[in-house]
Design a protein around this motif. Structure first.
Motif, PDB file in Angstrom:
ATOM      1  N   ILE A  16     -22.526 -22.085 -56.416  1.00 25.36           N
ATOM      2  CA  ILE A  16     -22.110 -23.629 -56.728  1.00 25.36           C
ATOM      3  C   ILE A  16     -22.453 -24.181 -55.071  1.00 25.36           C
ATOM      4  O   ILE A  16     -21.955 -23.997 -54.125  1.00 25.36           O
ATOM      5  CB  ILE A  16     -20.786 -23.977 -57.465  1.00 25.36           C
ATOM      6  CG1 ILE A  16     -20.607 -23.291 -58.781  1.00 25.36           C
ATOM      7  CG2 ILE A  16     -20.676 -25.229 -57.116  1.00 25.36           C
ATOM      8  CD1 ILE A  16     -19.409 -23.294 -59.047  1.00 25.36           C
ATOM      9  N   SER A  17     -23.565 -24.954 -55.127  1.00 23.32           N
ATOM     10  CA  SER A  17     -23.898 -25.675 -53.885  1.00 23.32           C
ATOM     11  C   SER A  17     -22.667 -26.394 -53.260  1.00 23.32           C
ATOM     12  O   SER A  17     -21.966 -27.303 -54.091  1.00 23.32           O
ATOM     13  CB  SER A  17     -25.029 -26.702 -54.049  1.00 23.32           C
ATOM     14  OG  SER A  17     -25.262 -27.485 -53.032  1.00 23.32           O
ATOM     15  N   GLY A  18     -22.321 -26.356 -52.119  1.00 27.04           N
ATOM     16  CA  GLY A  18     -21.264 -27.094 -51.397  1.00 27.04           C
ATOM     17  C   GLY A  18     -19.826 -26.834 -51.844  1.00 27.04           C
ATOM     18  O   GLY A  18     -18.935 -27.421 -51.173  1.00 27.04           O
ATOM     19  N   ASN A  19     -19.916 -25.494 -52.518  1.00 27.82           N
ATOM     20  CA  ASN A  19     -18.504 -25.267 -52.822  1.00 27.82           C
ATOM     21  C   ASN A  19     -18.286 -23.971 -51.777  1.00 27.82           C
ATOM     22  O   ASN A  19     -18.834 -22.978 -51.652  1.00 27.82           O
ATOM     23  CB  ASN A  19     -18.508 -24.200 -54.234  1.00 27.82           C
ATOM     24  CG  ASN A  19     -17.216 -24.005 -54.786  1.00 27.82           C
ATOM     25  OD1 ASN A  19     -16.239 -24.854 -54.521  1.00 27.82           O
ATOM     26  ND2 ASN A  19     -16.911 -22.654 -55.316  1.00 27.82           N
ATOM     27  N   PRO A  20     -16.894 -23.950 -51.177  1.00 25.75           N
ATOM     28  CA  PRO A  20     -16.620 -23.259 -50.093  1.00 25.75           C
ATOM     29  C   PRO A  20     -16.389 -21.597 -50.673  1.00 25.75           C
ATOM     30  O   PRO A  20     -15.804 -21.762 -51.773  1.00 25.75           O
ATOM     31  CB  PRO A  20     -15.368 -23.696 -49.354  1.00 25.75           C
ATOM     32  CG  PRO A  20     -15.009 -24.634 -50.690  1.00 25.75           C
ATOM     33  CD  PRO A  20     -15.934 -25.062 -51.404  1.00 25.75           C
ATOM     34  N   ASN A  21     -16.310 -20.682 -49.800  1.00 21.67           N
ATOM     35  CA  ASN A  21     -15.722 -19.360 -49.963  1.00 21.67           C
ATOM     36  C   ASN A  21     -14.206 -19.508 -49.387  1.00 21.67           C
ATOM     37  O   ASN A  21     -14.162 -19.800 -48.176  1.00 21.67           O
ATOM     38  CB  ASN A  21     -16.633 -18.379 -49.101  1.00 21.67           C
ATOM     39  CG  ASN A  21     -17.789 -18.349 -49.603  1.00 21.67           C
ATOM     40  OD1 ASN A  21     -18.201 -18.413 -50.865  1.00 21.67           O
ATOM     41  ND2 ASN A  21     -18.971 -18.477 -48.608  1.00 21.67           N
ATOM     42  N   PHE A  22     -13.217 -19.359 -50.220  1.00 23.85           N
ATOM     43  CA  PHE A  22     -12.090 -19.684 -49.565  1.00 23.85           C
ATOM     44  C   PHE A  22     -11.354 -18.400 -48.933  1.00 23.85           C
ATOM     45  O   PHE A  22     -10.821 -18.799 -47.999  1.00 23.85           O
ATOM     46  CB  PHE A  22     -11.126 -19.826 -50.714  1.00 23.85           C
ATOM     47  CG  PHE A  22     -11.599 -21.362 -51.460  1.00 23.85           C
ATOM     48  CD1 PHE A  22     -11.549 -22.428 -51.118  1.00 23.85           C
ATOM     49  CD2 PHE A  22     -12.009 -21.149 -52.836  1.00 23.85           C
ATOM     50  CE1 PHE A  22     -11.773 -23.437 -51.695  1.00 23.85           C
ATOM     51  CE2 PHE A  22     -12.408 -22.174 -53.507  1.00 23.85           C
ATOM     52  CZ  PHE A  22     -12.319 -23.495 -52.914  1.00 23.85           C
ATOM     53  N   ASP A  23     -11.666 -17.254 -49.240  1.00 25.15           N
ATOM     54  CA  ASP A  23     -10.715 -16.493 -48.570  1.00 25.15           C
ATOM     55  C   ASP A  23     -11.691 -14.908 -48.404  1.00 25.15           C
ATOM     56  O   ASP A  23     -12.314 -14.895 -49.504  1.00 25.15           O
ATOM     57  CB  ASP A  23      -9.591 -15.999 -49.072  1.00 25.15           C
ATOM     58  CG  ASP A  23      -8.430 -15.424 -48.220  1.00 25.15           C
ATOM     59  OD1 ASP A  23      -8.796 -15.042 -47.245  1.00 25.15           O
ATOM     60  OD2 ASP A  23      -7.432 -15.191 -48.770  1.00 25.15           O
ATOM     61  N   VAL A  24     -11.427 -14.154 -47.463  1.00 28.10           N
ATOM     62  CA  VAL A  24     -12.111 -12.756 -47.267  1.00 28.10           C
ATOM     63  C   VAL A  24     -11.075 -11.993 -46.890  1.00 28.10           C
ATOM     64  O   VAL A  24     -10.385 -12.237 -46.076  1.00 28.10           O
ATOM     65  CB  VAL A  24     -13.547 -12.787 -46.583  1.00 28.10           C
ATOM     66  CG1 VAL A  24     -14.565 -13.599 -47.343  1.00 28.10           C
ATOM     67  CG2 VAL A  24     -13.253 -13.431 -45.201  1.00 28.10           C
ATOM     68  N   GLY A  57     -14.206 -10.933 -51.094  1.00 29.47           N
ATOM     69  CA  GLY A  57     -14.360 -12.180 -50.765  1.00 29.47           C
ATOM     70  C   GLY A  57     -14.270 -13.112 -51.972  1.00 29.47           C
ATOM     71  O   GLY A  57     -14.485 -12.799 -53.376  1.00 29.47           O
ATOM     72  N   ILE A  58     -13.811 -14.420 -52.080  1.00 35.80           N
ATOM     73  CA  ILE A  58     -13.842 -15.320 -53.156  1.00 35.80           C
ATOM     74  C   ILE A  58     -15.059 -16.180 -53.033  1.00 35.80           C
ATOM     75  O   ILE A  58     -15.160 -16.695 -51.940  1.00 35.80           O
ATOM     76  CB  ILE A  58     -12.467 -16.101 -53.302  1.00 35.80           C
ATOM     77  CG1 ILE A  58     -11.300 -15.319 -53.225  1.00 35.80           C
ATOM     78  CG2 ILE A  58     -12.498 -17.352 -54.033  1.00 35.80           C
ATOM     79  CD1 ILE A  58     -10.072 -16.076 -53.109  1.00 35.80           C
TER      80      ILE A  58
END
Length: 158
Positions: free
Chosen positions: A28-36, A45-46
């Motif tokens: 999803i464009s602009g959606n962050p990866n929250f945790d790794v 990773g999320i």
């Protein structure tokens, strides 16, 4: 002055091209990866609505090996041995996973009684502490991960 401005522009462009490239795991464009998290040669990773596992035997070319779509959009992760915990975003929730084999990692318990985003988690003994976006600290009994449950809610702001 014109020469100075041109020189500054050139240096900025040069430095920009030498920046480290970061990879975005989300579709999803602009959606962050929250945790790794990193565990035994595996990166967890999320991204978006999924927890993804990557084999890092070749660190320059991680290979995707597994994806899990939890019941609640994951926001945070905590690992301890062969168990992983995920805190949900927006709709809340709390997941417990068996990650003894990253190729077959799976959900073993989902607890829906947490109604807020879980930002971070830490463990002391048989208890996991999770902070939520409603100024609440959740105390979760993880003595037996398959039956993990919230045993206390503490208002942080009071």
């Amino acid at each position: 002055m014109r020469f100075f401005n041109t020189l500054i522009l050139f240096l900025c462009c040069f430095l920009q091209t030498r920046a480290q490239q970061l990879y975005h795991l989300s579709q999803i464009s602009g959606n962050p990866n929250f945790d790794v998290k990193f565990r035994n040669g595996t990166l967890i990773g999320i991204n978006s609505f999924t927890i993804r596992f990557f084999d890092l035997q070749n660190q320059l070319s991680p290979q995707a090996i597994q994806s899990i779509v939890p019941p609640s959009w994951p926001f945070s992760l905590y690992t301890n041995g062969n168990t992983m915990y995920s805190g949900g975003a927006m709709m809340g929730g709390f997941g417990v996973y068996d990650i003894s084999d990253p190729f077959t990692a799976h959900l073993i318990k989902f607890e829906a009684s947490i109604p807020s985003t879980i930002y971070q988690m830490c463990q002391q003994g048989n208890y996991l502490y999770a902070d939520g976006n409603q100024d609440t600290l959740y105390v979760i009994d993880i003595t037996t991960p398959a039956s993990a449950s919230v045993i206390n809610r503490i208002a942080i702001n009071s």
